[in-house]
Design a protein around this motif. Sequence first.
Motif, PDB file in Angstrom:
ATOM      1  N   ARG A   1      -8.069 -76.328  -6.579  1.00 35.78           N
ATOM      2  CA  ARG A   1      -6.615 -76.511  -6.597  1.00 35.78           C
ATOM      3  C   ARG A   1      -6.150 -77.088  -7.942  1.00 35.78           C
ATOM      4  NH1 ARG A   1      -4.350 -75.387  -2.213  1.00 35.78           N
ATOM      5  NH2 ARG A   1      -2.565 -76.774  -2.446  1.00 35.78           N
ATOM      6  N   ASN A   2      -7.109 -77.538  -8.756  1.00 31.95           N
ATOM      7  CA  ASN A   2      -6.804 -77.972 -10.123  1.00 31.95           C
ATOM      8  C   ASN A   2      -7.545 -77.058 -11.075  1.00 31.95           C
ATOM      9  OD1 ASN A   2      -5.857 -80.261  -8.746  1.00 31.95           O
ATOM     10  ND2 ASN A   2      -6.323 -81.562 -10.494  1.00 31.95           N
ATOM     11  N   MET A   3      -6.812 -76.312 -11.877  1.00 35.59           N
ATOM     12  CA  MET A   3      -7.458 -75.413 -12.827  1.00 35.59           C
ATOM     13  C   MET A   3      -7.552 -76.099 -14.177  1.00 35.59           C
ATOM     14  SD  MET A   3      -7.593 -73.005 -10.703  1.00 35.59           S
ATOM     15  CE  MET A   3      -6.775 -72.609  -9.167  1.00 35.59           C
ATOM     16  N   GLY A   4      -8.523 -75.744 -14.954  1.00 36.24           N
ATOM     17  CA  GLY A   4      -8.623 -76.346 -16.283  1.00 36.24           C
ATOM     18  C   GLY A   4     -10.001 -76.195 -16.870  1.00 36.24           C
ATOM     19  N   GLY A   5     -10.543 -77.321 -17.334  1.00 30.59           N
ATOM     20  CA  GLY A   5     -11.778 -77.306 -18.126  1.00 30.59           C
ATOM     21  C   GLY A   5     -13.058 -77.082 -17.339  1.00 30.59           C
ATOM     22  N   GLY A   6     -12.938 -76.911 -16.045  1.00 29.87           N
ATOM     23  CA  GLY A   6     -14.109 -76.542 -15.271  1.00 29.87           C
ATOM     24  C   GLY A   6     -15.017 -77.694 -14.860  1.00 29.87           C
ATOM     25  N   GLN A   7     -14.514 -78.923 -14.913  1.00 29.69           N
ATOM     26  CA  GLN A   7     -15.333 -80.044 -14.456  1.00 29.69           C
ATOM     27  C   GLN A   7     -15.615 -79.926 -12.949  1.00 29.69           C
ATOM     28  OE1 GLN A   7     -12.695 -80.310 -16.420  1.00 29.69           O
ATOM     29  NE2 GLN A   7     -13.115 -81.692 -18.139  1.00 29.69           N
ATOM     30  N   GLU A   8     -16.559 -80.717 -12.467  1.00 30.57           N
ATOM     31  CA  GLU A   8     -16.950 -80.692 -11.053  1.00 30.57           C
ATOM     32  C   GLU A   8     -17.288 -79.262 -10.609  1.00 30.57           C
ATOM     33  OE1 GLU A   8     -17.091 -84.266 -11.277  1.00 30.57           O
ATOM     34  OE2 GLU A   8     -16.981 -83.945  -9.127  1.00 30.57           O
ATOM     35  N   ASN A   9     -18.086 -78.573 -11.423  1.00 31.57           N
ATOM     36  CA  ASN A   9     -18.478 -77.192 -11.136  1.00 31.57           C
ATOM     37  C   ASN A   9     -17.288 -76.276 -10.966  1.00 31.57           C
ATOM     38  OD1 ASN A   9     -21.291 -77.305 -11.190  1.00 31.57           O
ATOM     39  ND2 ASN A   9     -21.285 -78.349  -9.210  1.00 31.57           N
ATOM     40  N   GLY A  10     -16.228 -76.577 -11.694  1.00 31.66           N
ATOM     41  CA  GLY A  10     -15.041 -75.729 -11.630  1.00 31.66           C
ATOM     42  C   GLY A  10     -14.195 -75.968 -10.398  1.00 31.66           C
ATOM     43  N   LEU A  11     -14.593 -76.895  -9.551  1.00 29.92           N
ATOM     44  CA  LEU A  11     -13.861 -77.094  -8.296  1.00 29.92           C
ATOM     45  C   LEU A  11     -12.739 -78.124  -8.433  1.00 29.92           C
ATOM     46  CD1 LEU A  11     -16.848 -76.987  -5.816  1.00 29.92           C
ATOM     47  CD2 LEU A  11     -15.142 -75.223  -6.273  1.00 29.92           C
ATOM     48  N   ARG A  12     -12.804 -78.917  -9.502  1.00 29.31           N
ATOM     49  CA  ARG A  12     -11.756 -79.923  -9.688  1.00 29.31           C
ATOM     50  C   ARG A  12     -11.723 -80.253 -11.179  1.00 29.31           C
ATOM     51  NH1 ARG A  12      -9.270 -84.744 -11.375  1.00 29.31           N
ATOM     52  NH2 ARG A  12      -7.932 -85.511  -9.721  1.00 29.31           N
ATOM     53  N   SER A  13     -10.935 -79.453 -11.912  1.00 34.90           N
ATOM     54  CA  SER A  13     -10.880 -79.648 -13.351  1.00 34.90           C
ATOM     55  C   SER A  13     -10.117 -80.919 -13.694  1.00 34.90           C
ATOM     56  CB  SER A  13     -10.215 -78.443 -14.012  1.00 34.90           C
ATOM     57  OG  SER A  13     -11.111 -77.365 -14.005  1.00 34.90           O
ATOM     58  N   GLY A  14     -10.372 -81.401 -14.889  1.00 34.95           N
ATOM     59  CA  GLY A  14      -9.754 -82.651 -15.341  1.00 34.95           C
ATOM     60  C   GLY A  14     -10.869 -83.600 -15.753  1.00 34.95           C
ATOM     61  N   THR A  15     -10.683 -84.306 -16.879  1.00 30.48           N
ATOM     62  CA  THR A  15     -11.711 -85.231 -17.344  1.00 30.48           C
ATOM     63  C   THR A  15     -12.046 -86.231 -16.241  1.00 30.48           C
ATOM     64  OG1 THR A  15     -10.924 -84.982 -19.589  1.00 30.48           O
ATOM     65  CG2 THR A  15     -12.270 -86.923 -19.129  1.00 30.48           C
ATOM     66  N   GLU A  16     -13.302 -86.460 -16.011  1.00 33.06           N
ATOM     67  CA  GLU A  16     -13.739 -87.353 -14.945  1.00 33.06           C
ATOM     68  C   GLU A  16     -13.144 -88.745 -15.124  1.00 33.06           C
ATOM     69  OE1 GLU A  16     -15.563 -85.488 -16.806  1.00 33.06           O
ATOM     70  OE2 GLU A  16     -17.024 -84.328 -15.646  1.00 33.06           O
ATOM     71  N   ASN A  17     -12.720 -89.350 -14.031  1.00 30.44           N
ATOM     72  CA  ASN A  17     -12.180 -90.709 -14.034  1.00 30.44           C
ATOM     73  C   ASN A  17     -13.373 -91.673 -14.062  1.00 30.44           C
ATOM     74  OD1 ASN A  17     -11.040 -93.176 -13.448  1.00 30.44           O
ATOM     75  ND2 ASN A  17     -10.140 -92.532 -11.495  1.00 30.44           N
ATOM     76  N   THR A  18     -13.953 -91.817 -15.252  1.00 30.72           N
ATOM     77  CA  THR A  18     -15.205 -92.591 -15.306  1.00 30.72           C
ATOM     78  C   THR A  18     -15.039 -94.057 -14.895  1.00 30.72           C
ATOM     79  OG1 THR A  18     -14.892 -92.771 -17.693  1.00 30.72           O
ATOM     80  CG2 THR A  18     -16.423 -91.085 -16.919  1.00 30.72           C
ATOM     81  N   PRO A  19     -13.947 -94.758 -15.266  1.00 31.80           N
ATOM     82  CA  PRO A  19     -13.835 -96.140 -14.769  1.00 31.80           C
ATOM     83  C   PRO A  19     -13.734 -96.183 -13.252  1.00 31.80           C
ATOM     84  CG  PRO A  19     -12.233 -95.713 -16.510  1.00 31.80           C
ATOM     85  CD  PRO A  19     -12.841 -94.407 -16.148  1.00 31.80           C
ATOM     86  N   GLY A  20     -12.969 -95.238 -12.694  1.00 31.47           N
ATOM     87  CA  GLY A  20     -12.821 -95.181 -11.238  1.00 31.47           C
ATOM     88  C   GLY A  20     -14.156 -94.903 -10.566  1.00 31.47           C
ATOM     89  N   ILE A  21     -14.919 -93.981 -11.160  1.00 29.90           N
ATOM     90  CA  ILE A  21     -16.220 -93.620 -10.587  1.00 29.90           C
ATOM     91  C   ILE A  21     -17.179 -94.816 -10.666  1.00 29.90           C
ATOM     92  CG2 ILE A  21     -18.245 -92.141 -10.950  1.00 29.90           C
ATOM     93  CD1 ILE A  21     -16.185 -89.912 -11.789  1.00 29.90           C
ATOM     94  N   ALA A  22     -17.158 -95.524 -11.817  1.00 33.77           N
ATOM     95  CA  ALA A  22     -18.021 -96.705 -11.952  1.00 33.77           C
ATOM     96  C   ALA A  22     -17.623 -97.765 -10.917  1.00 33.77           C
ATOM     97  CB  ALA A  22     -17.902 -97.269 -13.363  1.00 33.77           C
ATOM     98  N   GLY A  23     -16.305 -97.905 -10.698  1.00 35.13           N
ATOM     99  CA  GLY A  23     -15.820 -98.885  -9.724  1.00 35.13           C
ATOM    100  C   GLY A  23     -16.215 -98.504  -8.312  1.00 35.13           C
ATOM    101  N   LEU A  24     -16.077 -97.217  -7.998  1.00 36.99           N
ATOM    102  CA  LEU A  24     -16.438 -96.741  -6.658  1.00 36.99           C
ATOM    103  C   LEU A  24     -17.931 -96.954  -6.403  1.00 36.99           C
ATOM    104  CD1 LEU A  24     -15.987 -95.189  -4.024  1.00 36.99           C
ATOM    105  CD2 LEU A  24     -16.062 -93.059  -5.310  1.00 36.99           C
TER     106      LEU A  24
END
Lengths: 380, 376
Positions: B218-241
Amino acid sequence: MRKVLLVRFGEVYLKGLNRSSFLKILTDNVKKAVKGTGASVWLADSRIYVAEFEDMDDIVNRVKKVFGLYSVSPAYEVDKDFEEISKACLEVCKDLSGTFKVLARRSDKSFPINSMDMAVELGGRILDANSQLKVDVHKPEHKVCVEVRDHAYVYSGEIMAAGGLPMGTGGKAALLLSGGIDSPVAGYQIMRRGVRMCAIHFMSPPYTGELAREKVVTLAKMLAAYSGGMRVYMVPFTKCQLEIHEKCPEELGTLITRRFMMRIACKLAKDFGAQALVTGESLGQVASQTMEAIGCTDEISDIPVFRPLIGLDKIEIIRIAEKIGTYETSILPYEDCCTVFTPRHPMTRPKKSGMPKAEARLDIDALVDEAVAGTEKLIF
Amino acid sequence: MIAYLDNSATTRPDDRVVDKMAQCMREGYFNPSSVYLPAVNAFREVRACREELLQAVHGAGCRLIFTSGGTEANNLAILGAGGRIRGLKIAAVSAVEHPSVRACFDELARQGVEVRVIGVNGKGELDFAALEKALEDGAGLVSVMQVNNETGAINDIPRIHAMTQGRALLHVDGVQGFLRTPFSMKDAELYTLSGHKIHGPKGIGALVCRENILINPRNMGGGQENGLRSGTENTPGIAGLREAARLMKEYDMGELMQKKLHLIQAFGAQVENMRINGPDPAAAAPHIVNLGFPGVRGEVMLHALEACGVYASTGSACSSKKLKVSSVLTAMGVSPTEAEWALRFSLSPKTTFEEIDYAAEKLGACYAQLRRFQRR
């Protein structure tokens, strides 16, 4: 050639010997409205002129909200030279299409070409330059206006302004602001007559919450944008409501609550120097707004109570609320103090004579004084 | 003193979570898609978090897609995966779902899918017969929540999955259940989780799915998350999670349940005729309980408690003219009048007995005062 905004005033024309003082205030209000843009504002030839600014849209938006103005027109100011005027006409017309007509006027009769000749010649040049335009002298889509005064002004189109009378010429009043649809509109209508306004809001924590308060603050700020600032009185009203609920007949609860609001509002009005109260009542809209009920609340106030919406239908009120931008905020679903202890069957035909008995068990003065003493003043 | 009893709305991030995130922003700010060493390290951090979260839901071999939170994960599951089911004619959803699930089913309905709403009983248990009927009629997608956000009712996910297996995809919204009640990806095809309900940050969540599930991004773009969710990874959020999920393992959920039962007992001692809405508290999630205080509207009690520094939430939103009560409670058979009295209290492992006792004392005082002034 420079951009100017021509500003026409409305009802001030009806004024007689005091017209100049109204015009002074009106000019000052326009100056306040464009403050910070660097624009200059002056009064000449029964017009206000605004010039020396960058962003025309911004200036139009600011000026058209000033009460007392009829309309504004973005225009070009040029020297009184026919070639200059002609150039400005072509500039004004370059993006237009459809039918047009040139309206020329010269209040400076020393200008060598008369109005008719000027219109004919300019019309011809516009036709040559813009193939999208045709002449229609009876019902033109665009009127290209040329006015020769101290300078020459060229414009097309007129944007309606807020109307009414200059802010500050009508005295001061206090608005009972509930947070619903009607009261902001009532406030706007009276402000439009040049009246400075404060708002009075009744809060009943814990029956009403922080969001209800925030909503009223938002509405007050919206109104303040029209009046150039607003003072808001936040009245702690819980104790009054609880006492009324406990000690008065249920079917008169809302009415007695409103009588308390009037008592407190009258006192706060004096603090502000207001000569009248303003409410959003509309005849027959709810039980406390029948003729009998209004009679029972009206007798409380020792200053006039203005009800500008008294003859309007809800749908008409909503239309104005949408126009002035308060509707979306007004319909946010937070409980306000009016609905806290709504009786199941409020009396719609109350008698004034019955009110003292209904209120007999309350220490009215003490309750009113306590509420007034606890009132918080906010300035926007 | 403050008693924060609204942990199902959100939780206060743990200091260690905040530290991890600050560190990530100060030092580990590199784009995980870049190719130099610090960026590769950022990528490794994302991968490590993914693996740990998958472990936490017993999802070895599953895919995990980071999202902006629970709502986006629910959208991706229902519209992204549901939309990919060939010839989907019928989809089933429980009557007590979160708006982010309900709204997606409304969207499916607009696209022509027949939506079956499966009711619940007074304990919040799904109407299994109705679910069976929907499956028999050919439902291809089922969505139920792990833990109900208003009442704490727990769905029997293994039983539901036994019914759907081989017939329909099962999506479980685990926002209120993740790491507080047991869950395994063996019992679902799609699972939603969120960071800020477990002392992690807002703005991060994930959709876990079985590897063979097809999803329309549902998010098109740079192909992150195997193309399933494009957009630069929220690395601080991921580290926090990641940190929040780790810390949750330190807590004993049995103790959390004890706190909840203590709350019910302490509140009940103050308000004798207190109602418990929804399931038996001991059988429900350890952190959520929905209580009613007869004669006092929830909104009023909420504001009265708020003045004492006790924070809870209502299931109902009041409009000035018309009272709207919680559709979740009415679906569980709570009468509109009783639903008006409802307040939700939600705990976290960090909630203390002192907070609960303080809240109980204030509740008793507020109730005694407010009960005198009921609307007649």
